[in-house]
Motif scaffolding. Structure first.
Motif, PDB file in Angstrom:
ATOM      1  N   THR A 155     -53.936  64.181  25.368  1.00  0.00           N
ATOM      2  CA  THR A 155     -54.080  62.875  24.736  1.00  0.00           C
ATOM      3  C   THR A 155     -54.352  61.822  25.815  1.00  0.00           C
ATOM      4  OG1 THR A 155     -52.583  63.440  22.920  1.00  0.00           O
ATOM      5  CG2 THR A 155     -52.951  61.102  23.340  1.00  0.00           C
ATOM      6  N   GLY A 156     -55.363  60.997  25.577  1.00  0.00           N
ATOM      7  CA  GLY A 156     -55.666  59.922  26.515  1.00  0.00           C
ATOM      8  C   GLY A 156     -57.145  59.609  26.541  1.00  0.00           C
ATOM      9  N   ASN A 157     -57.497  58.556  27.238  1.00  0.00           N
ATOM     10  CA  ASN A 157     -58.878  58.082  27.305  1.00  0.00           C
ATOM     11  C   ASN A 157     -59.521  58.472  28.629  1.00  0.00           C
ATOM     12  OD1 ASN A 157     -58.717  56.747  24.767  1.00  0.00           O
ATOM     13  ND2 ASN A 157     -57.682  55.025  25.751  1.00  0.00           N
ATOM     14  N   LYS A 158     -60.772  58.874  28.550  1.00  0.00           N
ATOM     15  CA  LYS A 158     -61.558  59.213  29.729  1.00  0.00           C
ATOM     16  C   LYS A 158     -62.853  58.408  29.724  1.00  0.00           C
ATOM     17  CE  LYS A 158     -59.052  62.448  31.741  1.00  0.00           C
ATOM     18  NZ  LYS A 158     -58.585  62.281  33.140  1.00  0.00           N
ATOM     19  N   TYR A 159     -63.439  58.260  30.905  1.00  0.00           N
ATOM     20  CA  TYR A 159     -64.657  57.462  31.046  1.00  0.00           C
ATOM     21  C   TYR A 159     -65.601  58.177  32.014  1.00  0.00           C
ATOM     22  CZ  TYR A 159     -66.744  52.830  30.147  1.00  0.00           C
ATOM     23  OH  TYR A 159     -67.530  51.801  29.675  1.00  0.00           O
ATOM     24  N   TRP A 160     -66.884  57.881  31.902  1.00  0.00           N
ATOM     25  CA  TRP A 160     -67.902  58.418  32.811  1.00  0.00           C
ATOM     26  C   TRP A 160     -67.984  59.941  32.769  1.00  0.00           C
ATOM     27  CZ3 TRP A 160     -70.574  54.418  33.345  1.00  0.00           C
ATOM     28  CH2 TRP A 160     -70.044  53.184  33.707  1.00  0.00           C
ATOM     29  N   CYS A 161     -67.925  60.514  31.587  1.00  0.00           N
ATOM     30  CA  CYS A 161     -68.065  61.964  31.454  1.00  0.00           C
ATOM     31  C   CYS A 161     -69.503  62.278  31.050  1.00  0.00           C
ATOM     32  CB  CYS A 161     -67.082  62.524  30.430  1.00  0.00           C
ATOM     33  SG  CYS A 161     -67.159  64.330  30.293  1.00  0.00           S
ATOM     34  N   THR A 162     -70.329  62.578  32.030  1.00  0.00           N
ATOM     35  CA  THR A 162     -71.734  62.886  31.772  1.00  0.00           C
ATOM     36  C   THR A 162     -71.871  64.302  31.221  1.00  0.00           C
ATOM     37  OG1 THR A 162     -72.463  61.384  33.510  1.00  0.00           O
ATOM     38  CG2 THR A 162     -74.013  63.089  32.839  1.00  0.00           C
ATOM     39  N   PHE A 163     -72.716  64.440  30.177  1.00  0.00           N
ATOM     40  CA  PHE A 163     -73.031  65.738  29.582  1.00  0.00           C
ATOM     41  C   PHE A 163     -71.914  66.242  28.676  1.00  0.00           C
ATOM     42  CE2 PHE A 163     -74.458  70.361  30.443  1.00  0.00           C
ATOM     43  CZ  PHE A 163     -75.570  70.251  29.637  1.00  0.00           C
ATOM     44  N   ALA A 164     -71.031  65.345  28.237  1.00  0.00           N
ATOM     45  CA  ALA A 164     -69.908  65.780  27.404  1.00  0.00           C
ATOM     46  C   ALA A 164     -70.376  66.441  26.122  1.00  0.00           C
ATOM     47  CB  ALA A 164     -69.007  64.590  27.072  1.00  0.00           C
ATOM     48  N   ASP A 165     -71.517  65.997  25.595  1.00  0.00           N
ATOM     49  CA  ASP A 165     -72.004  66.571  24.345  1.00  0.00           C
ATOM     50  C   ASP A 165     -72.751  67.882  24.572  1.00  0.00           C
ATOM     51  OD1 ASP A 165     -73.931  65.117  25.736  1.00  0.00           O
ATOM     52  OD2 ASP A 165     -75.026  64.514  23.947  1.00  0.00           O
ATOM     53  N   GLY A 166     -73.608  67.934  25.588  1.00  0.00           N
ATOM     54  CA  GLY A 166     -74.464  69.101  25.795  1.00  0.00           C
ATOM     55  C   GLY A 166     -73.791  70.275  26.474  1.00  0.00           C
ATOM     56  N   ALA A 167     -72.633  70.044  27.081  1.00  0.00           N
ATOM     57  CA  ALA A 167     -71.949  71.095  27.829  1.00  0.00           C
ATOM     58  C   ALA A 167     -71.314  72.124  26.896  1.00  0.00           C
ATOM     59  CB  ALA A 167     -70.882  70.485  28.728  1.00  0.00           C
ATOM     60  N   ASP A 168     -70.977  73.273  27.474  1.00  0.00           N
ATOM     61  CA  ASP A 168     -70.284  74.329  26.748  1.00  0.00           C
ATOM     62  C   ASP A 168     -68.768  74.235  26.928  1.00  0.00           C
ATOM     63  OD1 ASP A 168     -72.733  75.878  25.910  1.00  0.00           O
ATOM     64  OD2 ASP A 168     -72.987  75.925  28.078  1.00  0.00           O
ATOM     65  N   TYR A 169     -68.337  73.440  27.890  1.00  0.00           N
ATOM     66  CA  TYR A 169     -66.914  73.208  28.119  1.00  0.00           C
ATOM     67  C   TYR A 169     -66.776  71.905  28.901  1.00  0.00           C
ATOM     68  CZ  TYR A 169     -67.768  74.736  32.922  1.00  0.00           C
ATOM     69  OH  TYR A 169     -68.256  74.836  34.194  1.00  0.00           O
ATOM     70  N   ILE A 170     -65.572  71.359  28.908  1.00  0.00           N
ATOM     71  CA  ILE A 170     -65.270  70.165  29.698  1.00  0.00           C
ATOM     72  C   ILE A 170     -64.069  70.469  30.583  1.00  0.00           C
ATOM     73  CG2 ILE A 170     -64.670  67.715  29.668  1.00  0.00           C
ATOM     74  CD1 ILE A 170     -65.856  67.481  26.908  1.00  0.00           C
ATOM     75  N   ILE A 171     -64.218  70.232  31.867  1.00  0.00           N
ATOM     76  CA  ILE A 171     -63.081  70.276  32.783  1.00  0.00           C
ATOM     77  C   ILE A 171     -62.359  68.935  32.672  1.00  0.00           C
ATOM     78  CG2 ILE A 171     -62.377  70.258  35.212  1.00  0.00           C
ATOM     79  CD1 ILE A 171     -63.095  73.022  34.466  1.00  0.00           C
ATOM     80  N   VAL A 172     -61.097  68.961  32.259  1.00  0.00           N
ATOM     81  CA  VAL A 172     -60.319  67.740  32.062  1.00  0.00           C
ATOM     82  C   VAL A 172     -59.155  67.715  33.058  1.00  0.00           C
ATOM     83  CG1 VAL A 172     -58.947  66.386  30.433  1.00  0.00           C
ATOM     84  CG2 VAL A 172     -60.922  67.693  29.610  1.00  0.00           C
ATOM     85  N   ILE A 173     -59.035  66.617  33.766  1.00  0.00           N
ATOM     86  CA  ILE A 173     -57.884  66.409  34.645  1.00  0.00           C
ATOM     87  C   ILE A 173     -56.867  65.583  33.868  1.00  0.00           C
ATOM     88  CG2 ILE A 173     -57.088  65.637  36.901  1.00  0.00           C
ATOM     89  CD1 ILE A 173     -59.280  67.760  37.027  1.00  0.00           C
ATOM     90  N   ALA A 174     -55.676  66.132  33.669  1.00  0.00           N
ATOM     91  CA  ALA A 174     -54.657  65.457  32.869  1.00  0.00           C
ATOM     92  C   ALA A 174     -53.297  65.559  33.556  1.00  0.00           C
ATOM     93  CB  ALA A 174     -54.591  66.072  31.464  1.00  0.00           C
ATOM     94  N   ARG A 175     -52.432  64.646  33.192  1.00  0.00           N
ATOM     95  CA  ARG A 175     -51.094  64.592  33.785  1.00  0.00           C
ATOM     96  C   ARG A 175     -50.142  65.482  32.992  1.00  0.00           C
ATOM     97  NH1 ARG A 175     -49.067  61.899  37.565  1.00  0.00           N
ATOM     98  NH2 ARG A 175     -50.908  60.559  37.735  1.00  0.00           N
ATOM     99  N   THR A 176     -49.587  66.480  33.663  1.00  0.00           N
ATOM    100  CA  THR A 176     -48.646  67.394  33.003  1.00  0.00           C
ATOM    101  C   THR A 176     -47.201  67.104  33.386  1.00  0.00           C
ATOM    102  OG1 THR A 176     -49.147  68.984  34.787  1.00  0.00           O
ATOM    103  CG2 THR A 176     -50.282  69.285  32.685  1.00  0.00           C
ATOM    104  N   ASP A 177     -46.991  66.258  34.383  1.00  0.00           N
ATOM    105  CA  ASP A 177     -45.638  65.879  34.784  1.00  0.00           C
ATOM    106  C   ASP A 177     -45.548  64.359  34.818  1.00  0.00           C
ATOM    107  OD1 ASP A 177     -43.150  65.491  35.805  1.00  0.00           O
ATOM    108  OD2 ASP A 177     -43.447  66.622  37.657  1.00  0.00           O
ATOM    109  N   PRO A 178     -45.149  63.738  33.713  1.00  0.00           N
ATOM    110  CA  PRO A 178     -45.109  62.273  33.669  1.00  0.00           C
ATOM    111  C   PRO A 178     -43.946  61.669  34.450  1.00  0.00           C
ATOM    112  CG  PRO A 178     -44.217  63.171  31.644  1.00  0.00           C
ATOM    113  CD  PRO A 178     -44.715  64.352  32.452  1.00  0.00           C
ATOM    114  N   ASP A 179     -42.987  62.503  34.856  1.00  0.00           N
ATOM    115  CA  ASP A 179     -41.777  61.988  35.504  1.00  0.00           C
ATOM    116  C   ASP A 179     -41.804  62.099  37.024  1.00  0.00           C
ATOM    117  OD1 ASP A 179     -40.635  61.457  32.979  1.00  0.00           O
ATOM    118  OD2 ASP A 179     -40.061  63.576  32.804  1.00  0.00           O
ATOM    119  N   VAL A 180     -42.963  62.424  37.575  1.00  0.00           N
ATOM    120  CA  VAL A 180     -43.058  62.584  39.020  1.00  0.00           C
ATOM    121  C   VAL A 180     -42.819  61.239  39.710  1.00  0.00           C
ATOM    122  CG1 VAL A 180     -45.536  62.117  39.195  1.00  0.00           C
ATOM    123  CG2 VAL A 180     -44.469  63.685  40.821  1.00  0.00           C
ATOM    124  N   ASP A 181     -42.288  61.288  40.911  1.00  0.00           N
ATOM    125  CA  ASP A 181     -42.054  60.088  41.723  1.00  0.00           C
ATOM    126  C   ASP A 181     -43.328  59.250  41.801  1.00  0.00           C
ATOM    127  OD1 ASP A 181     -41.705  58.229  43.757  1.00  0.00           O
ATOM    128  OD2 ASP A 181     -40.720  59.630  45.118  1.00  0.00           O
TER     129      ASP A 181
END
Length: 391
Positions: A155-181
């Motif tokens: 869940t969240g907003n991303k920007y500047w993702c070129t080829f998001a429609d034409g691609a077969d997959y999207i590599i997404v960088i997301a935060r899995t540890d919200p409590d990190v220092d």
């Protein structure tokens, strides 16, 4: 007058053949498509992508055991320069096979399943890292991935993702540890490979194309993920280690951007040289006038200087030596050079250069972008100065 680049001591006979083959392909197959579709902001045709796949351009740096060519960053950048001379977007789409950040973090099982399809051009990706409030500041990413049984929900907003429609997959960088220092926020990021139907966004994701001034041939998107469900197997590499995978892949990415910038600058030089020999003023070709001749000489010199630095950086990368400072230098130098050279090319064409009747304005628009993506010129200067003076 020939504007063919001198190749210097880095070139082997095999590399010369790769370069010439890519040059022929770019001028025969890519340039006519670019001249037709860029003015109307059309997408790169599948027919052209298929021809690129037949040439092996999506698997240049992929190991032969997966069906790739098993070549290095040097050959990758040779091809990228030639393709960018025709259309930068086509030079960029080959990174969706060769240069996707995160590939190095894959398990062997993931590689064996994915890489053959990537090398053949049948499985190309988009990269979604930037956000409205996180560009070069990667550690500021707020897009969240939380566990839900055996799955992850993104869940969240991303920007500047070129080829998001034409691609077969999207590599997404997301935060899995919200409590990190807060001082170590870079440690809470993970990589996910989100499969999707080609031509659509994944379920749980909506988006809109961003209106750009250039880099046509494909669309660049803003995305909104809302509980986009992916299986646990979609995680690439270790949880919380995305920051390191991203920074590890930047040396090759920046060399690739330098190659694209050099290709654009060379297009401007070649187009301006041809125009200077054809345009008659005061009874003579404008190429007879010293002001024009000296512009062309300066353009050619700056292009060659950038190319030789790129060859050096590619050699360092292929030798396995760390060269983050030099990669930043070539990206910075080549992109700044490309804006200057394409602007001078437009100046030589005069009013004709400021029309869409010539490709010069395309070279100029696209060159401007090279100073921004893969880290702005200011970010490159920061990297270089940190090496010189310390952080």
């Amino acid at each position: 007058m020939s504007t063919r680049p001198e190749t210097g001591g880095y070139m082997t006979e095999d590399r010369r053949m790769i370069q010439q083959s890519a040059r022929d392909f770019a001028m025969r197959e890519v340039l006519p498509v670019a001249n037709r579709l860029d003015p109307e902001q059309g997408d790169i045709p599948m027919a052209l992508r298929d021809k690129m796949a037949e040439m092996g351009y999506f698997g240049i740096t992929i190991d032969e055991k997966y069906g790739g060519l098993g070549l290095g960053c040097f050959e990758y950048c040779l091809v990228a320069e030639e393709l960018a001379r025709a259309w930068m977007s086509v030079a960029s789409i080959i990174a969706r096979g060769n240069g996707m950040i995160g590939f190095d973090a894959m398990s062997e099982a993931q590689r064996a399943e994915i890489m053959p399809r990537v090398a053949s051009g049948q499985y190309l990706g988009a990269f979604s890292m930037s956000e409205p409030n996180a560009g070069s500041d990667v550690a500021n990413i707020s897009c969240r991935a939380r566990r839900d049984g055996d799955d992850w929900l993104i869940t969240g907003n991303k920007y500047w993702c070129t080829f998001a429609d034409g691609a077969d997959y999207i590599i997404v960088i997301a935060r899995t540890d919200p409590d990190v220092d807060p001082k170590r926020r870079h440690k809470g990021l993970s990589i996910f490979l989100v499969d999707k139907p080609r031509g659509q966004l994944p379920p749980g994701c909506q988006g809109n194309p961003i209106p750009k001034i250039g880099y046509f041939g494909w669309k660049t998107w803003e995305l909104a993920f809302d509980d986009c469900r992916v299986p646990a197997s979609a995680m690439v590499g270790e949880e919380g280690k995305a920051f390191y995978a991203v920074t590890h892949g930047l040396e090759k990415a920046r060399a690739h951007t330098a190659a694209r910038a050099i290709g654009l600058a060379r297009a401007a030089l070649e187009d301006a040289t041809a125009y200077a020999q054809e345009r008659i003023q005061f009874g003579r070709p404008i190429g007879d006038f010293q002001a024009i001749r000296f512009k062309l000489a300066t353009m050619a010199t700056e292009i060659e200087a950038a190319r030789q630095l790129m060859y050096f950086v590619c050699t360092e990368i292929d030798s396995g030596r760390r060269c983050d400072k030099e990669a930043a230098m070539v990206k910075y130098f080549a992109s700044e050079m490309a804006e200057r050279v394409t602007s001078q090319g437009l100046q030589i064409l005069g009013g004709a250069g400021y029309t869409k009747l010539h490709a010069m304005e395309r070279h100029w628009r696209d060159a401007r972008l090279t100073k921004i993506f893969e880290g702005t010129s200011e970010i490159q200067q920061r990297i270089i100065s940190d090496h010189l003076l310390g952080r």
